[in-house]
Design a protein around this motif. Structure first.
Motif, mmCIF file in Angstrom:
data_model
loop_
_atom_site.group_PDB
_atom_site.id
_atom_site.type_symbol
_atom_site.label_atom_id
_atom_site.label_comp_id
_atom_site.label_asym_id
_atom_site.label_seq_id
_atom_site.Cartn_x
_atom_site.Cartn_y
_atom_site.Cartn_z
ATOM 1 N N GLY A 81 11.052 10.048 0.521
ATOM 2 C CA GLY A 81 9.724 10.586 0.253
ATOM 3 C C GLY A 81 8.722 9.536 -0.171
ATOM 4 O O GLY A 81 7.512 9.752 -0.074
ATOM 5 N N ASP A 82 9.197 8.391 -0.656
ATOM 6 C CA ASP A 82 8.291 7.310 -1.069
ATOM 7 C C ASP A 82 7.652 6.662 0.164
ATOM 8 O O ASP A 82 8.274 6.557 1.220
ATOM 9 C CB ASP A 82 9.043 6.239 -1.858
ATOM 10 N N ARG A 83 6.425 6.214 -0.028
ATOM 11 C CA ARG A 83 5.722 5.513 1.046
ATOM 12 C C ARG A 83 5.683 4.020 0.761
ATOM 13 O O ARG A 83 5.517 3.599 -0.380
ATOM 14 C CB ARG A 83 4.292 6.045 1.194
ATOM 15 N N ASP A 95 -1.017 11.140 5.654
ATOM 16 C CA ASP A 95 0.284 11.098 6.316
ATOM 17 C C ASP A 95 0.531 9.793 7.065
ATOM 18 O O ASP A 95 1.584 9.614 7.675
ATOM 19 C CB ASP A 95 0.410 12.268 7.310
ATOM 20 N N ARG A 103 7.173 5.936 5.655
ATOM 21 C CA ARG A 103 7.728 6.733 4.558
ATOM 22 C C ARG A 103 9.251 6.717 4.637
ATOM 23 O O ARG A 103 9.837 6.849 5.715
ATOM 24 C CB ARG A 103 7.197 8.164 4.647
#
Length: 241
Positions: A33-35, A75, A79
């Motif tokens: 979930g981390d970018r 978005d 990711r």
């Protein structure tokens, strides 16, 4: 005594980027979930070119731990994700095709995994899972279903059972192994001299497998799963001796 020297191995730049990102994931600094920072920021921090960074990110996409979205907005960017099933299946399929693994060994591995899956499903599957499995089997029994669609539905059925077994790693491995032999399974189905009879026999076995899972008869389901797989895959194994 004289010492002979030779050139040392030089890592390619993108491999160093991969190593850096991997260390952060292992350390827990990066989680699903981390970018990642934008390329224009991350490349100079790592001391690499943007082309080397992109090459590393493409590798991470291929192995199913990163997804990159082009453009702008919330978005966009790279990711960290967890999508191992497709990546492992693709990788294993290529290695089977290249002869890295003996086909007999791959099929024996599938037998072991499927036994575990049907045993586990008989203990852990919930009603919703069983209803979905029944829906898949109804589609497989449709008289107009050809070999290609049947093969896809067969994959869905076995992967669903694996996912209900209670062991996520075994589920992922099952999906990968099943995907690795998908072309050969389809070829065998298409070569059946009497397709309706072959499909009917396989459907009968699937129906009985699901009945045993519903009844909680894990040991019998595991035995039948092995019989089911060996009976079909025996046609795929060529004596390599």
């Amino acid at each position: 005594m004289s010492v002979e020297w030779g050139p040392v191995r030089q890592s390619r730049t993108h491999e160093l980027v991969l190593e850096s990102i991997e260390k952060r994931v292992v350390a827990g600094d990066l989680k699903a979930g981390d970018r990642l920072p934008p390329e224009r920021e991350l490349a100079p921090v790592l001391g690499v070119s943007r082309s080397a960074l992109r090459e590393a990110l493409r590798v991470l996409e291929t192995i199913g731990v990163l997804v990159a979205q082009a453009g702008r907005g919330p978005d966009a960017g790279a990711r960290i994700v967890r999508h191992p099933d497709d990546a492992l299946g693709r990788l294993l399929r290529l290695h089977v095709a290249l002869g890295s693994y003996n086909l007999h060994d791959v099929l024996e591995s599938r037998v072991m995994l499927e036994r575990q899956n049907f045993q586990g499903a008989s203990e852990n599957a919930v009603q919703e899972d069983l209803d979905e499995a029944e829906r898949i089997l109804r589609l497989m029994r449709a008289p107009e279903v050809g070999a290609a669609e049947f093969s896809d539905l067969d994959t869905q059925f076995h992967v669903l059972i694996a996912r209900t077994s209670g062991n996520q790693l075994v589920s992922t491995l099952t999906s990968a192994v099943r995907e690795s032999v998908r072309p050969m399974i389809l070829e065998a189905l298409e070569a059946a001299p009497d397709w309706p009879a072959a499909a009917g026999a396989l459907n009968d076995e699937h129906t009985e497998l699901l009945r045993l899972v519903r009844a909680g008869e894990g040991a019998r389901a595991a035995d039948l799963a092995e019989q089911h797989i060996r009976g079909f895959h025996g046609r795929l194994v060529v004596d390599e001796t």
